[in-house]
Design a protein around this motif. Structure first.
Motif, mmCIF file in Angstrom:
data_model
loop_
_atom_site.group_PDB
_atom_site.id
_atom_site.type_symbol
_atom_site.label_atom_id
_atom_site.label_comp_id
_atom_site.label_asym_id
_atom_site.label_seq_id
_atom_site.Cartn_x
_atom_site.Cartn_y
_atom_site.Cartn_z
ATOM 1 N N TRP A 151 -21.764 -26.575 66.451
ATOM 2 C CA TRP A 151 -22.230 -25.780 65.308
ATOM 3 C C TRP A 151 -23.671 -26.127 64.921
ATOM 4 O O TRP A 151 -24.283 -25.430 64.101
ATOM 5 C CB TRP A 151 -21.327 -26.029 64.096
ATOM 6 C CG TRP A 151 -20.981 -27.471 63.842
ATOM 7 C CD1 TRP A 151 -19.845 -28.111 64.212
ATOM 8 C CD2 TRP A 151 -21.791 -28.464 63.202
ATOM 9 N NE1 TRP A 151 -19.882 -29.431 63.839
ATOM 10 C CE2 TRP A 151 -21.067 -29.685 63.203
ATOM 11 C CE3 TRP A 151 -23.053 -28.444 62.610
ATOM 12 C CZ2 TRP A 151 -21.568 -30.852 62.646
ATOM 13 C CZ3 TRP A 151 -23.556 -29.621 62.061
ATOM 14 C CH2 TRP A 151 -22.819 -30.793 62.085
ATOM 15 N N SER A 202 -27.338 -23.423 55.226
ATOM 16 C CA SER A 202 -25.904 -23.589 55.448
ATOM 17 C C SER A 202 -25.366 -24.780 54.666
ATOM 18 O O SER A 202 -24.260 -24.733 54.120
ATOM 19 C CB SER A 202 -25.616 -23.783 56.944
ATOM 20 O OG SER A 202 -25.991 -22.642 57.686
ATOM 21 N N GLU A 252 -11.356 -24.711 60.139
ATOM 22 C CA GLU A 252 -12.805 -24.932 60.132
ATOM 23 C C GLU A 252 -13.498 -23.988 61.106
ATOM 24 O O GLU A 252 -14.554 -23.414 60.797
ATOM 25 C CB GLU A 252 -13.123 -26.380 60.505
ATOM 26 C CG GLU A 252 -14.627 -26.650 60.566
ATOM 27 C CD GLU A 252 -14.978 -28.066 60.983
ATOM 28 O OE1 GLU A 252 -16.134 -28.285 61.393
ATOM 29 O OE2 GLU A 252 -14.095 -28.936 60.891
ATOM 30 N N ARG A 280 -16.269 -21.059 60.139
ATOM 31 C CA ARG A 280 -17.592 -20.940 60.747
ATOM 32 C C ARG A 280 -17.789 -19.559 61.359
ATOM 33 O O ARG A 280 -18.872 -18.980 61.272
ATOM 34 C CB ARG A 280 -17.781 -22.020 61.814
ATOM 35 C CG ARG A 280 -17.868 -23.425 61.250
ATOM 36 C CD ARG A 280 -18.247 -24.425 62.334
ATOM 37 N NE ARG A 280 -18.270 -25.785 61.817
ATOM 38 C CZ ARG A 280 -19.251 -26.316 61.111
ATOM 39 N NH1 ARG A 280 -20.311 -25.572 60.831
ATOM 40 N NH2 ARG A 280 -19.203 -27.556 60.686
ATOM 41 N N PHE A 333 -22.280 -21.232 58.479
ATOM 42 C CA PHE A 333 -22.382 -22.694 58.318
ATOM 43 C C PHE A 333 -23.021 -23.354 59.543
ATOM 44 O O PHE A 333 -22.665 -24.468 59.911
ATOM 45 C CB PHE A 333 -21.007 -23.312 58.055
ATOM 46 C CG PHE A 333 -20.435 -22.961 56.717
ATOM 47 C CD1 PHE A 333 -21.060 -23.361 55.553
ATOM 48 C CD2 PHE A 333 -19.279 -22.205 56.612
ATOM 49 C CE1 PHE A 333 -20.542 -23.032 54.308
ATOM 50 C CE2 PHE A 333 -18.758 -21.865 55.373
ATOM 51 C CZ PHE A 333 -19.391 -22.281 54.221
ATOM 52 N N GLN A 334 -23.989 -22.671 60.156
ATOM 53 C CA GLN A 334 -24.652 -23.236 61.324
ATOM 54 C C GLN A 334 -25.590 -24.350 60.891
ATOM 55 O O GLN A 334 -26.448 -24.166 60.046
ATOM 56 C CB GLN A 334 -25.438 -22.149 62.062
ATOM 57 C CG GLN A 334 -25.987 -22.600 63.403
ATOM 58 C CD GLN A 334 -26.578 -21.455 64.193
ATOM 59 O OE1 GLN A 334 -26.757 -20.367 63.675
ATOM 60 N NE2 GLN A 334 -26.898 -21.698 65.462
#
Length: 713
Positions: free
Chosen positions: A594, A621, A684, A688, A693-694
């Motif tokens: 990620w 993020s 999770e 994403r 949420f990078q």
């Protein structure tokens, strides 16, 4: 509470779709069409001839009024257990008979009947606001005539389901649309004509969303409506969602967590112009010890070995109400070679950029030739100088210090940096010199700047990258591993924006196996990560990725910092080497796929311009917040599609979730049982996929809560 109102003509699948939608979001379900059908059945059972040409509409209105006011009628709003009772008799099958179907439009076309039904429908909808209702106060999906315009014009979601006439006729007859008979089409058209006398359902009213499902399957229609409701849930007050938990045992901390905003506000930028005081001297005279004494904390690495400090490191300081910048430097040596030459250059540059100089000598050793040669450099710089004679603790300190008058640098101040003796008088003199300076060359570090820590194992190019970004030789760079000892703060402008970079010593994970300066450097590095918001984790890709590299990366992730992975010296790789790194990315870096990743060369500056966007993405993020409504709607969808596996014969269920904080995003899930690690990882991953949420780690915690004893719906 949320109300979803769905209208539309016969044959569009309102009932089946609405019931499935209610199940999806765990809402109540109100079939208003069934209420009209039951009214028709009731009238026929009361002896009213609904086929009469001179139908007494008032008698129909009175009969229907008695049905709902005298306790003859009951309807379930549970989408999983739907029933209708007429005087205690289940009539679900009876109201679907051909006889009732052929007469329901007669009853529903009477305005007085509609007024009675509208009042009853509003009562059922309003009842779902009660925490003890079928939906626990979450809301209801209500479908049928007038729902979007008359019954619930203020519903959060209003949908008009439509379809082409031949499609609706085929659905009602259970045939393919291409084989629909003329009689079937006529039946639908006739129903539309009767219904249109008292309600409009062919065109959506203002604010009503039209969904034409002529060419959609049932699942496609449902997913379309799910998406509409999910979007609407974002706008529902977060406090309504806490009602999910009203039947469960919560403590004060739980309630505080649910009600807390958890928002983070950045501190305002506050740059302040101040004087700069450079601390210089030959190696091992106690410069860093003196800096720590002035700062009142152990900021600089100190060891009883020459050459521990190598870079010029600046700190914010204050004395007697005066703020200033103090710069610690490496030991200055004339004619130094190798890394010693670079250290001396940094010390000399610090003098050039300073407004005043604190010249430190060793009182125990006495006056040396190196001290004299350093005086020559200071005189050439032309900066005011305060002379500190360190390591003097005896009663003869003043006598011993007198020897240094020979340097011609003014009054020598006898001090003990280790014990603090005489440092106050020294600082008084230094601050006085700063006040007399022609200008102030420094700024206090603005408190609101984004803080970026450069981390990695020794000799991966952290200082080289810092110098490249700064556009000057800010830190000592040498092939010798471990050149950097102290964390270096440097404000660097990238793309018209200031960033506070913290260059750190290479992290050696096993601290018990190192000692001296390396040990203290590692401790300072860990503190620098904690002080930062974003960690640039550097890897030297010209060398094999070592276990130590991955441990450094894990340290930044475990600290909860935004992360950008920097693959340095990428330009040195051939095609085979780059393919090797790409394979490693899929295996060794599976924990942080990620993370933002930038391939560059710190030495040449190749692709360093890509860092800014990656850092911005990671920090955005890191600070991202998902509204409670949107979060719970999303988790409800995920749980419905992929429920938790049975555990001990029971299936844990997610009740409610909230984002407790940002920086990094932390989510708290209230569940009826323990969620296995594999399911948490699945959640999770889906978070994403949905929200991005990078560049930031995500923290998930599960609070198991049981139902209040003795309380039931």
């Amino acid at each position: 509470m949320i109300t979803v109102a769905i209208d539309g003509p016969a044959g569009v699948g309102k009932s089946s779709t609405s019931k499935a939608l209610a199940r999806h979001f765990d809402l109540a379900y109100l079939d208003t069409g069934a209420m009209y059908r039951t009214s028709a059945l009731w009238c026929m059972e009361q002896g009213i001839d609904l086929d009469a040409t001179d139908l007494d509409e008032q008698s129909v209105v009175e009969a229907v009024g008695a049905l709902f006011t005298e306790g003859h009628f009951e309807i379930s709003v549970n989408p999983d257990d739907f029933w209708i009772q007429l005087d205690g008799r289940d009539v679900v099958e009876e109201i679907r008979s051909a006889e009732v179907s052929s007469h329901v439009s007669v009853v529903s076309s009477i305005q007085g009947v509609r007024h009675v039904l509208i009042a009853a429908q509003r009562a059922y909808i309003a009842a779902e606001a009660d925490p003890d209702s079928q939906s626990d106060g979450r809301g209801v999906v209500a479908e049928g005539r007038d729902i979007t315009t008359v019954v619930a014009p203020d519903a959060e979601v209003r949908i008009l389901l439509t379809a082409r006439e031949e499609v609706r006729a085929a659905r009602r007859s259970g045939q393919d649309a291409s084989k629909t008979s003329a009689a079937g089409k006529d039946d639908v058209a006739a129903r539309d004509r009767v219904d249109s006398k008292v309600t409009s359902f062919t065109e959506p009213a203002e604010g009503v969303i039209e969904v034409d499902n002529s060419d959609m399957t049932f699942d496609q229609t449902l997913q379309t409506l799910v998406g509409i409701v999910e979007q609407a849930l974002v706008d529902v007050d977060d406090e309504n969602y806490s009602q999910y938990l009203d039947d469960y045992e919560l403590d004060e901390d739980d309630r505080a967590l649910i009600e807390a905003e958890g928002q983070h506000s950045n501190e305002p930028l506050s740059p302040k112009s101040v004087g700069v005081l450079a601390v210089v001297g030959r190696p091992n005279v106690g410069k860093s010890t003196l800096v720590n004494r002035i700062l009142g904390r152990r900021a600089a690495v100190v060891e009883d070995t020459p050459g521990v400090t190598r870079d010029r490191v600046s700190y914010d300081a204050e004395w007697s109400g005066t703020d200033f910048k103090i710069v610690d430097t490496g030991g200055w040596e004339a004619d130094a070679q190798g890394i010693g030459s670079a250290i001396a250059d940094q010390a000399q540059l610090a003098v050039t950029l300073a407004d005043a100089v604190m010249f430190v000598v060793d009182g125990q050793v006495g006056l040396t030739d190196m001290d004299t040669r350093l005086v020559t450099m200071l005189r050439q710089a032309g900066k005011p100088v305060v002379l500190a004679v360190n390591k003097l603790d005896s009663r003869n300190a003043d006598y011993t210090a007198a020897e240094f008058w020979k340097l011609g640098m003014g009054e020598p101040y006898p001090i003990s940096a280790m014990h603090g003796r005489g440092v106050g008088d020294l600082l008084d003199a230094a601050v006085d010199q700063l006040k007399k300076a022609e200008k102030t060359s420094g700024f206090l570090t603005p408190s609101g700047l984004p803080r970026v820590a450069l981390v990695g194992r020794p000799n991966v190019g952290k200082s080289s990258l810092l110098n490249q970004l700064a556009g000057q030789e800010r830190a000592v760079v040498n092939d010798l591993a471990g050149t950097t000892r102290d964390p270096i703060d440097e404000i660097i402008e990238i793309g018209d924006e200031d960033w506070l970079f913290i260059d750190t010593a290479g992290i050696k994970r096993r601290l018990h196996k190192i000692s001296g300066a390396e040990y203290y450097s590692s401790l300072r590095t860990q503190a620098a990560i904690e002080r930062s918001e974003l960690a640039l984790v550097l890897f030297d890709v010209s060398q094999p990725i070592a276990d130590q590299d991955l441990k450094v990366m894990s340290q930044a992730v475990d600290a909860g910092r935004a992360v950008v992975l920097v693959f340095n010296k990428w330009d040195l790789l051939d095609d085979f080497g780059r393919q090797r790194l790409e394979r490693l990315w899929q295996t060794e870096f599976d924990r942080v796929t990620w993370a933002e990743r930038v391939n560059l060369s710190a030495k040449t500056g190749w692709h360093t311009n890509r860092l800014s966007q990656a850092m911005h993405t990671a920090l955005e993020s890191w600070d991202q917040r998902i509204p409670t409504g949107k979060l719970n709607a999303f988790l409800g969808t995920v749980q419905a599609a992929h429920p938790h596996p049975l555990r001990g014969g029971k299936q844990p269920r997610i009740l409610f979730a909230t984002q407790a904080s940002t920086r990094p995003p932390r989510f708290v899930i209230f569940a009826t049982g323990f969620l296995e690690a594999s399911y948490r990882r699945f959640l999770e991953r889906r978070l994403r996929e949905e929200f991005g949420f990078q560049g930031t780690p995500i923290q998930l915690s599960v609070h198991i809560r049981e139902k209040n004893k003795g309380k039931s719906k």
